[in-house]
Motif scaffolding. Sequence first.
Motif, PDB file in Angstrom:
ATOM      1  N   THR A 182       0.819  -1.213   0.000  1.00  0.00           N
ATOM      2  CA  THR A 182       0.000   0.000   0.000  1.00  0.00           C
ATOM      3  C   THR A 182       0.857   1.268   0.000  1.00  0.00           C
ATOM      4  O   THR A 182       0.321   2.377  -0.046  1.00  0.00           O
ATOM      5  N   ALA A 183       2.180   1.102   0.047  1.00  0.00           N
ATOM      6  CA  ALA A 183       3.088   2.248   0.166  1.00  0.00           C
ATOM      7  C   ALA A 183       3.258   3.000  -1.154  1.00  0.00           C
ATOM      8  O   ALA A 183       3.018   2.459  -2.235  1.00  0.00           O
ATOM      9  N   LYS A 184       3.674   4.229  -1.032  1.00  0.00           N
ATOM     10  CA  LYS A 184       4.152   5.047  -2.150  1.00  0.00           C
ATOM     11  C   LYS A 184       5.567   5.452  -1.785  1.00  0.00           C
ATOM     12  O   LYS A 184       5.842   5.833  -0.647  1.00  0.00           O
ATOM     13  N   THR A 185       6.466   5.378  -2.732  1.00  0.00           N
ATOM     14  CA  THR A 185       7.843   5.807  -2.517  1.00  0.00           C
ATOM     15  C   THR A 185       8.102   7.032  -3.378  1.00  0.00           C
ATOM     16  O   THR A 185       7.797   7.033  -4.574  1.00  0.00           O
ATOM     17  N   LEU A 186       8.631   8.085  -2.751  1.00  0.00           N
ATOM     18  CA  LEU A 186       8.932   9.325  -3.457  1.00  0.00           C
ATOM     19  C   LEU A 186      10.425   9.420  -3.723  1.00  0.00           C
ATOM     20  O   LEU A 186      11.236   9.166  -2.837  1.00  0.00           O
ATOM     21  N   ARG A 187      10.771   9.812  -4.931  1.00  0.00           N
ATOM     22  CA  ARG A 187      12.158  10.056  -5.315  1.00  0.00           C
ATOM     23  C   ARG A 187      12.214  11.368  -6.078  1.00  0.00           C
ATOM     24  O   ARG A 187      11.257  11.734  -6.759  1.00  0.00           O
ATOM     25  N   PHE A 188      13.334  12.031  -5.982  1.00  0.00           N
ATOM     26  CA  PHE A 188      13.548  13.252  -6.746  1.00  0.00           C
ATOM     27  C   PHE A 188      14.473  12.896  -7.907  1.00  0.00           C
ATOM     28  O   PHE A 188      15.621  12.515  -7.706  1.00  0.00           O
ATOM     29  N   GLU A 189      13.946  12.971  -9.122  1.00  0.00           N
ATOM     30  CA  GLU A 189      14.712  12.613 -10.321  1.00  0.00           C
ATOM     31  C   GLU A 189      14.418  13.622 -11.412  1.00  0.00           C
ATOM     32  O   GLU A 189      13.264  13.987 -11.642  1.00  0.00           O
ATOM     33  N   GLY A 190      15.452  14.043 -12.093  1.00  0.00           N
ATOM     34  CA  GLY A 190      15.272  14.935 -13.229  1.00  0.00           C
ATOM     35  C   GLY A 190      14.562  16.233 -12.889  1.00  0.00           C
ATOM     36  O   GLY A 190      13.781  16.742 -13.696  1.00  0.00           O
TER      37      GLY A 190
END
Length: 131
Positions: A53-61
Motif C-alpha cells: 500500500t506504500a508510495k515511494t517518493l524520489r527526486f529525479e530529473g
Amino acid sequence: MRFICLGYIEDGKWESLTEAQQQAMMDECFAYDDVLRSGGHFTGGEALQPASTAKTLRFEGGRVIATDGPYAETKEQLGGILILEARDMAHAVELMSKHPGVRLAGPFEIRPADVQINELVAERDRCGGES
C-alpha cells in the motif's frame, strides 16, 4: 533516552496465519506492550498497512516521482514502529528482546532518536513555525 523500534515481518506471513493464530499473536504483543507501558517505557507506536500500500517518493530529473510500493525489494517489510524510553541502547535491547513480536513476526531494528534534530523541530514548533 528515546528509541524507535522498527518491527519487520516477512511479506505475506500475517495473511498466512489463521484468525486464531493472529489473535494469539496480538494478545501476546499487547500483554508485553502493557508491561512496557507500566514501566514507563512504551511511549507510542503504530502498526502499518502492508508494504504493497506504500508510495515511494524520489527526486529525479528536477521533479518528484511517486511509485507504488516500498522502496526496498526485500523479503521482510516494515510492519510497525514502537517508541521506547530506555536508559541506553543496552537497556532498549534488553526490553525489546522480550517482545513477542521478535519471536513471532520478525526482526526489530532499534535506533536512537536523533535528539539534536528533534530539539530543532520542537523549537521551531514553539516559535510558531518561524525560523
